[in-house]
Design an enzyme around this catalytic site. Structure first.
Site: not given
Length: 738
Positions: A483, A612
């Site tokens: 990732h 978030r």
């Protein structure tokens, strides 16, 4: 049980063991920080995030077409949530896995809580959408129902149906001679009940709404009764099909029709260590899950007759908990297409990313498809030798920074090697540059992560294209997703080799770089170059790399270093009373990190978290987390950057990188976090964090009970929308040296 699921369970058990056994300060021994009461459920926390997305669709301050966009994003997010998270819970329930997450909810309890919380949210979305339709009409946008049309318009649509829709439809009967049809994931379908006049018997049939045709059929000759200018008028395609079913079922009487939509389990698991060819295994799995994955959600129009609903639930093996009744249109994610309408006053003001001031001094930006002329003046590499460059997207141009970095390396005769990771990319500019580099005789290595969820097919295509061009393509490590967002460029400079690096928080994707907020550092520091050399050797070869000079790398040392820095902050606070931590990320889930944050708060350290999405930490609990504040910012851009700040007794430290504080990022993915040592760059990061923490327009504060309260400007106080302020700052700084 699949290999990775067993790994998940073992890792989770180890986390809980560590949480129980980790030492606490004497004053806190009475508080068991692993108690479920101190953790929010991951899935329910995600639903609260999507509720904040929905609020942007409801908030009258959001421009009208942008409100449609957020309604579409809400639906798209839900689709993925069911395909992955709800699917996984159902898998665990079927397998009898009874281990609970830190919040203590069983899989069954989570599924029940999800349905209870979600139903009113979905009802609110559709109820609100109905209020938007008359507002759209005020601006000349008519999203009509078939019944709204006059006879002439209906005849026109019937003609369109016969010419453009009818030839691609396939009605499928359900009876002893026709088994219940397979239905692809996220497909829209009409459940039709017809009666044979000759026998008097009723029959069930399914008609799939073709996804190859536009969802909304435009009416070019529509004229409303009101004297208004028309920007666009259209009708949902399923209504056009429904009102022309007599052509599909000739000689039959149409008793009823209603729309439904299925969502399948798309949670892919591969026994990677048993797959002889990972690429082929993923291709086969993709073909399988589209049609063979269990149906986990059924959305139906509320008007669907009871018998048709019963047929669907029985054939799809669903319960009432899996059934969602919808008032009005299904699949509001298709509203995104209306954002292309030429109505700039109903959208956010246009934004063009600025070129960073230091890059403006270079030659005029060249086409990525042509060989660049480097000239005799300063080039990209000499500019980086003068100091690290921080780029902040989409405020600053991805094309003029990261793309140019790769493209210039592809054509520079002094560049010998380019290595980079590709987790998600939209393709052409980046892939073309790598192909050009290979054609120019450079050694090019691309680590393409085939297991990037929902991008598997794209990544397979890019991997095959790169391989044909001579690029060395690597698919990553068994059991781990790669990732991390890293680039390593090796360049011959005189008698020496110099390494240039990019380490970022976001994907190498020019499209999402205009929608997601991300950070990247471009540097030629020797220690970072050496670390990325070691990391790429680990990813492409056989090494057991267990230490790095500067980088924090998962799953090697990232978790331990983050915990150590949090504990160091607590120790420093005892000495100086100035402990302070700021962490910005997408999600906070990891129980050991949360426990450490609680301990750090108990020591008196002030902690500001900008999260978030999912946050499983409970702030504001006396004796546990009263020094922790959590905010979430939902705006026109998707907050995606990760920044970590530690006051460290005045010797401040900043880090950026690709990892959230989640078990998957810390244990099951290859991630890289880099320290920021350039004082100018560090100051910029502090300014970004300060702007975000002061947001009073798009910021939401997490409450101890799991709810979020949106901040609003006080009386006589101006809006401080962080993303707007960062756009303004980018415009000011683009004409000044960084």
């Amino acid at each position: 049980m699949c290999c990775s699921e067993l790994t998940d369970r073992l890792l989770f058990c180890e986390h809980l063991k560590q949480c129980v056994e980790a030492p606490m300060s004497p004053k806190d021994k009475s508080i068991a920080l692993n108690d479920p009461q101190y953790y929010f459920n991951r899935e329910l926390s995600w639903l609260e995030f999507n509720q904040r997305v929905l609020h942007e669709a409801i908030d009258s301050r959001t421009p009208l077409l942008e409100r449609l966009k957020f309604a579409a994003i809400f639906s798209s997010n839900l689709d993925e949530f069911f395909m992955v998270r709800v699917a996984l819970l159902k898998q665990r329930l079927r397998a009898g896995i009874d281990r609970f997450p830190p919040d203590g909810l069983s899989p069954q309890a989570q599924l029940e809580a999800i349905a209870q919380r979600l139903r009113p949210m979905v009802a609110e979305q559709h109820r609100h959408f109905q209020t938007l339709r008359p507002q759209l009409i005020e601006h000349g946008v008519y999203l009509l129902d078939y019944a709204d049309l006059n006879e002439v318009q209906q005849r026109s649509l019937q003609d369109y149906f016969e010419r453009r829709i009818y030839p691609v439809l396939t009605p499928l009967a359900v009876d002893p001679g026709h088994p219940f049809p397979q239905m692809s994931n996220l497909s829209l379908n009409l459940a039709v009940v017809v009666r044979d006049p000759a026998t008097g018997k009723s029959h069930f049939a399914r008609v799939k709404v073709p996804s190859s045709l536009p969802r909304f059929i435009s009416l070019s000759d529509f004229q409303p009764k009101e004297k208004r200018s028309i920007v666009w008028a259209g009708v949902p395609i399923e209504q056009v099909i429904a009102h022309n079913l007599k052509l599909l079922f000739k000689g039959m009487a149409i008793e009823s029709y209603s729309l439904f939509r299925v969502t399948r389990d798309m949670y892919m698991e591969l026994e990677e260590d048993e797959a002889g060819d990972l690429l082929s295994a993923i291709q086969q799995e993709l073909r399988t899950v589209r049609l063979a994955g269990s149906v986990i959600r059924l959305e139906v129009q509320s008007t669907m007759p009871k018998k048709a609903r019963q047929t669907l639930t029985e054939e799809l093996e669903l319960t009432e908990q899996d059934l969602y009744e919808i008032e009005g249109l299904l699949n509001l994610r298709d509203l995104m297409s209306l954002l292309s309408l030429p109505l700039p006053d109903l959208k956010d003001p246009p934004w063009s990313p600025v070129i960073p001031a230091r890059l403006r001094s270079l030659d005029e930006y060249y086409s990525l498809y042509d060989s660049p002329t480097l000239g005799d003046g300063e080039d990209f590499f000499s500019m980086i030798r003068s100091g690290d460059l921080l780029v902040h997207h989409p405020y600053e141009s991805f094309n003029a920074s990261v793309e140019r970095f790769i493209a210039e390396a592809a054509h520079d005769p002094k560049v010998l090697t380019i290595k980079m990771t590709l987790y998600r990319t939209s393709g052409d500019p980046i892939v073309n540059a790598l192909i050009a580099a290979a054609n120019n005789g450079k050694q090019v290595v691309a680590l393409v992560e085939l297991k990037a969820r929902f991008d598997e097919e794209n990544n397979i295509a890019w991997a095959q294209l790169l391989e044909k061009a001579g690029v060395h393509v690597v698919y990553g490590l068994v059991g781990l997703k790669t990732h991390t967002k890293i680039i390593l460029i090796v360049r011959q400079e005189g008698e020496e080799l110099r390494r240039y690096v990019h380490i970022g928080t976001g994907n190498y994707n020019p499209k999402t770089a205009q929608l997601y907020t991300d950070l990247g550092i471009i540097s030629c520091r020797d220690d970072l170059g050496a670390d990325l050399t070691d990391l790429f050797n680990h990813l492409t070869g056989y090494t057991r790399q267990d230490s790095y000079r500067k980088l924090l790398v998962a799953p090697v040392n990232l978790r331990d270093r983050m915990i150590a820095m949090l504990r160091r902050e607590a120790d420093q606070h005892v000495k100086t009373g100035s402990g302070y931590v700021i962490a910005k990320m997408n999600a906070l889930v990891d129980p050991l990190i949360i426990k450490t944050l609680y301990e750090t708060s108990q020591a008196g350290v002030k902690i500001d978290l900008i999260v978030r999405g999912i946050c499983c930490l409970k702030p504001g609990i006396k004796g546990v987390s009263e020094n922790i504040r959590v905010i979430s910012i939902i705006g026109r851009f998707l907050e995606h950057s990760r920044i970590f700040y530690f006051h460290n007794g005045g010797a401040e430290e900043f880090y950026i990188g690709s990892a959230d504080w989640m078990p998957r990022n810390l244990d099951r993915r290859v991630e890289a976090i880099t320290p920021i040592e350039d004082p100018t760059v560090a100051q910029r990061l502090k300014e970004i964090l300060d702007v975000m923490l002061a947001d009073n327009r798009h910021a939401w504060e997490l409450q101890p009970d799991g709810s979020y309260k949106q901040r609003h400007p006080a009386k006589d106080e101006l809006d401080r929308a962080a993303q707007t302020l960062l756009m303004e700052a980018a415009l000011r700084s683009s004409n000044q040296p960084q």
